[in-house]
Write a protein that holds these residues in place. Structure first.
Motif, mmCIF file in Angstrom:
data_model
loop_
_atom_site.group_PDB
_atom_site.id
_atom_site.type_symbol
_atom_site.label_atom_id
_atom_site.label_comp_id
_atom_site.label_asym_id
_atom_site.label_seq_id
_atom_site.Cartn_x
_atom_site.Cartn_y
_atom_site.Cartn_z
ATOM 1 N N PHE A 34 18.750 24.719 13.910
ATOM 2 C CA PHE A 34 18.179 23.881 12.336
ATOM 3 C C PHE A 34 16.454 23.548 12.655
ATOM 4 N N LEU A 35 16.001 23.979 11.398
ATOM 5 C CA LEU A 35 14.460 23.532 11.426
ATOM 6 C C LEU A 35 14.271 22.322 10.357
ATOM 7 N N ARG A 36 13.374 21.526 10.655
ATOM 8 C CA ARG A 36 13.171 20.386 9.738
ATOM 9 C C ARG A 36 11.794 20.274 9.613
ATOM 10 N N ALA A 37 11.510 19.577 8.553
ATOM 11 C CA ALA A 37 10.080 19.062 8.251
ATOM 12 C C ALA A 37 10.266 17.875 7.184
ATOM 13 N N GLY A 38 9.059 16.920 7.377
ATOM 14 C CA GLY A 38 9.373 15.807 6.387
ATOM 15 C C GLY A 38 7.844 15.332 6.343
ATOM 16 N N ILE A 39 7.734 14.311 5.200
ATOM 17 C CA ILE A 39 6.549 13.728 5.056
ATOM 18 C C ILE A 39 7.039 12.371 4.475
ATOM 19 N N ASN A 40 6.310 11.130 4.837
ATOM 20 C CA ASN A 40 6.371 9.695 4.516
ATOM 21 C C ASN A 40 5.447 8.835 4.942
ATOM 22 N N ASN A 41 5.340 7.557 4.581
ATOM 23 C CA ASN A 41 4.532 6.679 5.005
ATOM 24 C C ASN A 41 2.997 6.952 4.159
ATOM 25 N N PHE A 42 2.995 7.354 2.939
ATOM 26 C CA PHE A 42 1.913 7.397 2.064
ATOM 27 C C PHE A 42 1.119 6.039 1.936
ATOM 28 N N TYR B 162 -0.662 10.204 5.016
ATOM 29 C CA TYR B 162 0.482 10.290 5.141
ATOM 30 C C TYR B 162 0.967 10.619 6.596
ATOM 31 N N GLN B 163 2.349 10.272 6.843
ATOM 32 C CA GLN B 163 2.733 10.726 8.028
ATOM 33 C C GLN B 163 3.772 12.173 8.162
ATOM 34 N N LEU C 274 1.135 10.132 13.586
ATOM 35 C CA LEU C 274 1.166 8.886 12.887
ATOM 36 C C LEU C 274 -0.080 8.791 12.077
ATOM 37 N N ALA C 275 -1.081 9.661 11.851
ATOM 38 C CA ALA C 275 -2.003 9.556 10.903
ATOM 39 C C ALA C 275 -2.698 11.037 10.741
ATOM 40 N N ASN D 282 0.624 -1.182 0.020
ATOM 41 C CA ASN D 282 0.095 -0.062 0.040
ATOM 42 C C ASN D 282 0.860 1.232 0.130
ATOM 43 N N THR D 283 1.401 1.502 -1.146
ATOM 44 C CA THR D 283 2.388 2.731 -1.296
ATOM 45 C C THR D 283 1.875 3.430 -2.618
ATOM 46 N N ILE D 284 2.668 4.551 -2.671
ATOM 47 C CA ILE D 284 2.029 5.628 -3.910
ATOM 48 C C ILE D 284 2.509 4.780 -5.133
ATOM 49 N N ILE D 285 3.678 4.037 -5.380
ATOM 50 C CA ILE D 285 3.835 3.291 -6.411
ATOM 51 C C ILE D 285 3.702 1.624 -6.092
ATOM 52 N N SER D 286 2.569 1.229 -6.488
ATOM 53 C CA SER D 286 2.193 -0.124 -6.108
ATOM 54 C C SER D 286 2.053 -1.078 -7.059
ATOM 55 N N SER D 287 2.865 -2.176 -7.332
ATOM 56 C CA SER D 287 2.784 -3.077 -8.452
ATOM 57 C C SER D 287 3.158 -4.402 -7.876
ATOM 58 N N ASP D 288 3.150 -5.320 -8.547
ATOM 59 C CA ASP D 288 3.575 -6.785 -8.219
ATOM 60 C C ASP D 288 4.604 -7.154 -9.133
ATOM 61 N N PRO D 289 5.883 -7.197 -8.708
ATOM 62 C CA PRO D 289 6.513 -7.364 -7.169
ATOM 63 C C PRO D 289 7.155 -6.240 -6.623
#
Length: 379
Positions: A306-314, A332-333, A354-355, A281-288
């Motif tokens: 330092f100031l930081r930001a991020g996005i992951n777990n789509f 996404y997270q 986390l959600a 279950n990801t942005i690009i999802s295929s088999d395999p």
């Protein structure tokens, strides 16, 4: 054969010794498990977590043992240490991480040690909740147990080439895994990672092959006669032993360092996790093959704040309020964080959700990095 090739070849042989022994004891029941050892994908250090885990190309401290062992070559002249503690789901899950990096051979190589632990305590054991004789329920029979996962990483990095424009380095990890579920189940596992990194003045690139020989966990189960009877009467299987395998995973990342004047820097970064164990279950999802991105941004001022930001777990998930369970949305997270450095101590903070649905789960993460001064020179 060059000295570097000889060193890497010798190291690879040494690291493969436990793996060869592990293959002997592996049973025919071994099978690939999509999310095996998933606690190793949480992250390490608040700085990396605040950037969504996009660290493969730019990491250059003790946390490189986790993200990309080749990045350990960024530790020069003096040892580097990192500590982190985080709690998830209102303290139900506890995650601890510690690492150390030591330059050796007059800085030609760096040795890294990392320890990770993720544990969930006070899990209800309802095995004896129902009386098998009359079917009555007795809540006094509920007991609790803990489930804990441990990983120890031994890392070695070596410089391949360095000039005024940047540095090429390689690294290897060997990891020992121990998993414990109450008194019922225990598992030992072994695995290996390999990494390559180019760290330039501006552009940087990294690639890591995790579990490159496949990582395995050999499980053993120990149930009392009373527990076996309860499992049998409730139509549950009674496992004896099993082996689960973790398929190789490729992580490719890049970043670029922009300077605004002499005091301000901006570094955007992106990592792509490429898996080969089936449709996820990801942005690009295929088999395999499936691809999961990590996107991060770091703003620095005088290499001090330092100031930081991020996005992951789509992921694709069912929309809130959809009573028919048909409408799906992307979740996404997100994460943000900050850090500051004072002499030999760096304190980092990350705040992550986390959600992004109506009931978000917020987590505060702190980590500490420090060094103890230059190593003594050899005469």
């Amino acid at each position: 054969m060059t000295y570097i090739q000889y060193s890497v070849k010798t190291l690879t042989r040494l690291l493969l010794l436990p793996f060869a022994g592990a293959c002997i004891v592996a049973t025919a029941s071994a099978q690939f498990v999509t999310y095996s050892n998933d606690f190793l994908n949480i992250g390490a250090g608040a700085a990396g977590l605040a950037m969504g885990g996009a660290q493969v190309s730019s990491v250059k401290d003790a946390t490189a043992g986790y993200y990309n062992p080749a990045g350990l070559m960024g530790v020069k002249d003096k040892p580097d240490f990192a500590l982190m503690h985080a709690e998830y789901f209102a303290g139900i899950g506890k995650y601890d991480y510690a690492s150390a990096a030591f330059p050796i051979n007059d800085g030609k190589r760096v040795l890294g040690l990392s320890l990770l632990r993720f544990a969930v305590d006070d899990i209800p054991n309802t095995l004896y909740l129902v009386n098998p004789q009359d079917g009555s329920i007795d809540y006094n029979n509920i007991q609790t147990f803990s489930s804990a996962d441990y990983a120890f990483l031994l890392s070695l990095a070596q410089k391949l080439k360095e000039n005024e424009n940047g540095r090429w380095s390689i690294g290897l990890n060997t990891k020992i895994i121990y998993r414990d579920v109450g008194s019922f189940a225990h598992a030992w596992g072994f695995g290996f990672d390999g990494g390559l990194q180019y760290l330039g003045k501006h552009a940087s690139f990294g690639v890591v092959l995790r579990d490159m020989t496949t990582t395995f966990n050999a499980w053993s189960f120990s149930f009392t006669d009373q527990e076996k009877q309860a499992l049998y009467l409730t139509n549950n299987d009674i496992p004896v032993k099993s082996t689960e395998l973790t398929a190789p995973q490729l992580i490719v990342g890049g970043s670029y360092l922009f300077h605004i004047g002499k005091k301000v820097s901006i570094r955007p970064a992106i990592d792509l996790d490429v898996t080969f164990d089936g449709k996820r279950n990801t942005i690009i999802s295929s088999d395999p093959v499936s691809v999961d991105p990590h996107i991060g941004l770091e703003l620095g001022y005088k290499d001090f704040v330092f100031l930081r930001a991020g996005i992951n777990n789509f992921q694709r998930a069912l929309a809130d309020g959809d009573t028919l369970d048909q409408k799906k949305v992307w979740i996404y997270q997100p994460s943000v964080g900050a850090g500051f450095k004072v002499k030999f101590v760096t304190i980092d903070y990350a705040f992550t959700n986390l959600a992004n649905q109506s009931d978000p789960l917020y987590t505060h993460i702190f980590s500490l990095k420090f060094d103890i001064g230059p190593l003594p020179k050899k005469h």
